[in-house]
Design a protein around this motif. Sequence first.
Motif, short mmCIF file in Angstrom:
data_model
loop_
_atom_site.label_atom_id
_atom_site.label_comp_id
_atom_site.label_asym_id
_atom_site.label_seq_id
_atom_site.Cartn_x
_atom_site.Cartn_y
_atom_site.Cartn_z
N GLN A 68 1.38 9.00 8.06
CA GLN A 68 2.45 8.03 8.33
C GLN A 68 3.81 8.58 7.90
N PRO A 127 -5.87 5.05 6.46
CA PRO A 127 -5.56 4.61 5.10
C PRO A 127 -6.81 4.69 4.23
N ARG A 163 -11.01 -4.50 11.82
CA ARG A 163 -9.91 -5.23 11.22
C ARG A 163 -10.29 -5.97 9.96
N PHE A 183 0.85 -1.20 0.00
CA PHE A 183 0.00 0.00 0.00
C PHE A 183 0.88 1.24 0.00
N GLU A 184 0.27 2.36 -0.27
CA GLU A 184 0.95 3.65 -0.22
C GLU A 184 0.82 4.20 1.20
N LEU A 185 1.90 4.70 1.77
CA LEU A 185 1.81 5.29 3.11
C LEU A 185 0.89 6.51 3.09
N THR A 186 0.14 6.71 4.15
CA THR A 186 -0.65 7.94 4.23
C THR A 186 0.30 9.10 4.53
N ARG A 241 -10.79 2.35 3.22
CA ARG A 241 -11.43 1.60 4.31
C ARG A 241 -12.92 1.82 4.27
N ASP A 261 -5.54 6.27 15.90
CA ASP A 261 -6.68 5.41 16.02
C ASP A 261 -6.34 3.98 15.63
N VAL A 262 -7.15 3.07 16.10
CA VAL A 262 -7.02 1.68 15.67
C VAL A 262 -7.09 1.63 14.15
N GLY A 263 -6.14 0.96 13.52
CA GLY A 263 -6.17 0.82 12.07
C GLY A 263 -5.49 1.95 11.32
N SER A 264 -4.93 2.93 12.05
CA SER A 264 -4.31 4.05 11.35
C SER A 264 -2.92 3.68 10.83
N GLY A 265 -2.46 2.50 11.19
CA GLY A 265 -1.20 2.01 10.61
C GLY A 265 0.05 2.33 11.42
N LYS A 266 -0.07 2.17 12.73
CA LYS A 266 1.09 2.44 13.59
C LYS A 266 2.20 1.41 13.38
N THR A 267 1.79 0.16 13.13
CA THR A 267 2.81 -0.88 12.98
C THR A 267 3.75 -0.59 11.81
N ALA A 268 3.20 -0.05 10.73
CA ALA A 268 4.04 0.28 9.57
C ALA A 268 5.06 1.35 9.95
#
Length: 735
Positions: free
Chosen positions: A292, A489, A629, A286-289, A492, A316-323
């Motif tokens: 991000q 992202p 999710r 995916f493309e980073l927001t 969604r 927020d949940v799902g905002s892509g913190k892990t990336a």
Amino acid sequence: MFFLILAPCSNSCYDNQMIPNTPIEKIFRLTPLQKNALSKLNISTAKDLLFHFPSRYSTISEIKNISDLKEGNDTIIYGKVISAKTAKAYRKKIPMTEAVIEDGTGKIKAVWFHQAYIAKKLPKESFVKLKGRVMSRNGEIYFANPELENTKEMPIDIADSLFQKNRQKEFFYPVYPESKGINSRWFAYSIQKVLTRQILDSIQDPISEQILKKYNLPTLKTALVWIHTPQKDSDAQAARKRFAFEEIFFIQLARQKIRKEYEKNPSFIINATQKTVSEFTERFPFELTDAQKHSIEQILSDFGKDKPMSRLLEGDVGSGKTAVAATTAYAVVKTNPVGQNFGNLQVAYMAPTEILAKQHFQSFIEYFKHMPINIGLITGKGCKKFPSKVNPEEATNISRTQLLKWIGNGEIPILIGTHALIQKSVEFEDLAYVIIDEQHRFGTKQRMELVRKDGRAPHLLSMTATPIPRTLALTIYGDLDLTLLDQMPSGRKPIITEIVLPTQRENVYKNIKKELEDGKQVYVICPRINEPDPNKALALNVKSVKAEAKRLQKDILPKYEVGILHSKMKPKEKEEVMQRFSDGETNILVATSVVEVGVNVPNATSIIIEGAERFGLAQLHQLRGRVLRSSDQAYCYCFADTKNDKTIERLNALKQAKDGFELSEIDLTLRGAGELSGKKQWGISDLGMEAIKNIKMVEAARTEAQKILEIDPELKNNMTTKERLSLQKTEVHFE
Ligand code: ADP
Ligand code: MG
């Protein structure tokens, strides 16, 4: 002017040499019950008493004449006992006390269910104060289970038309946090005794004159007088403002000091730019927001400095913190240890639970599998390493000893785990970056333990999806820089959220059945664990996990497996229940709000929240995040048992607000500061929460705390401030 109530109090001030530390029993004669109450409220000295602030001010008009009472009033009456007896209530034969009280304007019945003993406390002709709600039954109004206080006499204006007009606003008295045996009247009286010039002169102001002047705040002496005995509303407000500022200012000072302490240690300079890491991010599916990208840039820029980063990433949940975590971890492991032109700096990633640690391990494998980088997993249950020697596509189990060895010699550059990760036995070769996911309890002590023997300290990134207002974040995370991941992202599907009134429940169950038939899973959230105690009259009738699970299983969805989860269960039981739900063995999970943090079951597409009106918006949003999710359409049904338009309007904000952070701001403005349970959740008093509502005040407290530490880091020239700070708990307390 609040001594309207004639109070020939039995207390007497028999110590003339009162100082702030004079024990309270040296000042007043106390009954054992009063002593007990004071100790419960943590009041043992004259000073403690002075710093026991009113929670609010009441006008005497809250006291009503009996003839004016209407059903639904929450009110106070004074009156004389006409009769009192024990009886059995209604058909259920509940023992109770029944009394008739009169005040000169009329009579009213008062009943106490299950408290037959109260009758003994109501001798005929004695005076009482009752505080509670007026109910009605068969057209007759009565007080149900009111708070009872025996008094010596009635206030002079009760049932006296002469004083009626004055009741409007002039009489204005403090209402204190009370405890059984001691009431607001006692406090008002006793505090006035203690508020002498002598004692006020001996208490130093911990805030400098300069700051007080700048923000137009009253001095400590004035504020103490005003908060307890205000002559007008604006005095009380000014005093409250000062103490609110003071509370936030000292939290800030304590937090900033911790940060300064940590920053004394040099860190690892990691030279990387967005461009350097693009070879890593280009592989993402995916493309980073923009958010991000911006977060990554901020972190990389911190990495370039010679001091350890202390940063909070809120998203927020799902905002892509892990990336973001993975990309910045990449920059770290690509860097050689100091003075070497080979090897990798190391990264530790800490998750609050085993399940989450495993999930992160999986995500990191996905992100790093193209690289020759070993990734380790350490939890209470065992250790793993990726890749396996035999099968380079897979992870393999390894012994703890083996893992510790490879961590110690740097062969495993990335270690993911629960808090087992930062135990003493885990010795890293070159730990340069610590990422903490939803770990509120990561305190000063743990942080200081990260500092290595050679004095270097790793960079620190905390990540949270718990939406709290910005002012609160600036305060409780005063030692961290904030980065907000405020963009989801694209592509969604937003969760379809519905506010469901009791009459529409059936439709929802129809939809739920459809989802279950499609093999999807469902969360059902209830506000409480057990049914209310039927022996407590007026116990709140809200759904409980246990009863609701039974009902769903028996009457509504008999074909499906139901699991239950709540906070009274042991951690191990909880994990097992979650695991079964996660593996699809249970179809429906009935839970309290414990399910809030970080759980990820993509197959769960619907969530029902019972008693939604009882939750805060930010919390509802977090609960709703459980079904985000999935790539399938997700649904959130907020069952609200209310007819109150305001409540429904508040819940409707869930459909409109952009994200959890916006919702937490709406929550803060819609609810009173006192309703935000700041003490319980954050260790901030109700008074302090008043400051949290005011961005200017929070910013001022933060700026002034920074400034004072800049000029005088050890507070050598601000001794009173320093003393007050030493009393400040350094850890902000989290749930
Ligand atoms: P968080 O930890 O913030 O709740 P995650 O990092 O777990 O969120 O990301 C949630 C999902 O979104 C993951 O499946 C991840 O691969 C995906 N994702 C992350 N960033 C993006 C993006 N920019 N565009 C599309 N999907 C993304
Ligand atoms: Mg996450």
